[in-house]
Design a protein around this motif. Sequence first.
Motif, short mmCIF file in Angstrom:
data_model
loop_
_atom_site.label_atom_id
_atom_site.label_comp_id
_atom_site.label_asym_id
_atom_site.label_seq_id
_atom_site.Cartn_x
_atom_site.Cartn_y
_atom_site.Cartn_z
N THR A 286 -3.34 0.48 7.98
CA THR A 286 -3.45 -1.12 7.49
C THR A 286 -3.73 -1.12 5.97
OG1 THR A 286 -4.32 -1.76 9.62
CG2 THR A 286 -4.78 -2.99 7.62
N LYS A 288 -3.85 -3.25 2.31
CA LYS A 288 -3.95 -4.46 1.25
C LYS A 288 -3.24 -4.56 0.24
CE LYS A 288 -7.91 -5.86 3.74
NZ LYS A 288 -7.83 -7.15 4.35
N ASP A 291 -2.84 -2.13 -2.74
CA ASP A 291 -2.88 -0.46 -2.34
C ASP A 291 -1.69 0.51 -2.61
OD1 ASP A 291 -5.40 -1.21 -1.08
OD2 ASP A 291 -4.74 -0.94 0.76
N ASP A 314 -0.76 -7.87 2.44
CA ASP A 314 -1.66 -7.09 3.66
C ASP A 314 -0.70 -7.01 4.69
OD1 ASP A 314 -3.65 -7.75 1.68
OD2 ASP A 314 -4.58 -9.08 2.99
N CYS A 337 3.68 -8.10 7.79
CA CYS A 337 2.58 -8.34 7.42
C CYS A 337 1.88 -9.80 7.83
CB CYS A 337 3.27 -8.93 5.73
SG CYS A 337 3.70 -7.40 4.58
#
Length: 352
Positions: A286, A288, A291, A314, A337
């Motif tokens: 997972t 964000k 990232d 995200d 997403c």
Amino acid sequence: MEHSEIIIGGDTAGIEWRLPVFRFKGSDAKAPSVYIQAALHANELPGTALAHFLLEMLRKAEADGAILGDITVVPQANPIGLAQSHFGEMQGRFELGSRTNFNRDFPLVALAERETLLENLDRRSAADRLKRTLLHAALGADLVIDLHCDDESLQYAYIDDAFWPEAADLAAALDMQAVFLSDGESSAFEEAVGHAFKHQGGDKLKTVPGRLAVTVELRGRRDVYPDMAKADAAGLWQFLAGRGVVSDPAYRAKDYAGPAIPLDNIEMVRAPEPGTVLFHRDIGDTVKAGDLLATLITRPGEPDGTLAVKAGHDGLIATRTSARYARRGEDLMKIACHEATRKDRKPGTLED
């Protein structure tokens, strides 16, 4: 069980292609009928392994009188692609003669026009005859499951909005980690089947209860292991039991707990420049927005010779390429997403 072959004559003299087909006759005329095929992209073999073990289960079920609905299984649906080996690697996704994806350009016909698929077959190319023959067979069933896989991937599926959320039972049975809700606007096999189911005469149907056309992505191309294939076959058996295609007193329904994501919410992470790929994140992670996903070594040895690739939204990393060198614009990842990632996506498939 009836074991037969579909024979596709080649486009040059002395060549023909043979597809094994396994059929089980159900004992209940009211039970749903099922068509299952694997390896339409010939180098995607997790589905072939699943089908092998599922057929073992179905033969035992037939002996026990537990087959209620008609079942057709085509465990290796593309012998043309299977034979396309060049420079030591199978070229199973695209037909070399036309450079067309084996899972594109299926005819879009109404269900009542099914028989037109077989008209003038001798005038068509081998690849087109293969596609029309497979589609004709599938349209004789109520439930159609096309088994594929991605490159490196979670277990997920493409399911047309018209079959959702009814198809959540399949997602639960196969322990899918995501569902991609498609718009049914391409010429891929599954969407050609869905087109026919939604066009049964008169206006296009928004929902089609009791019908299903789905592409199941059985993880990645290297995920071909006996225990994994047996577990997937057991999951598909559970789906068949839940739909009343087979009888299984031990069946227990499960709920699907994963996300169902519209295609507009899939972020296609692409390489902005060519380079060697250093991944920082893996499938199942997972992330964000912002990232770091990967570093591209674009100019090896130079102080400024790298480029960072970051997440735009995200979400859940659903797929990743196995290649470690990317050409400009090539796909690196798909991220499922929580919001739309773009507003200009054309209807249809995410990739060629």
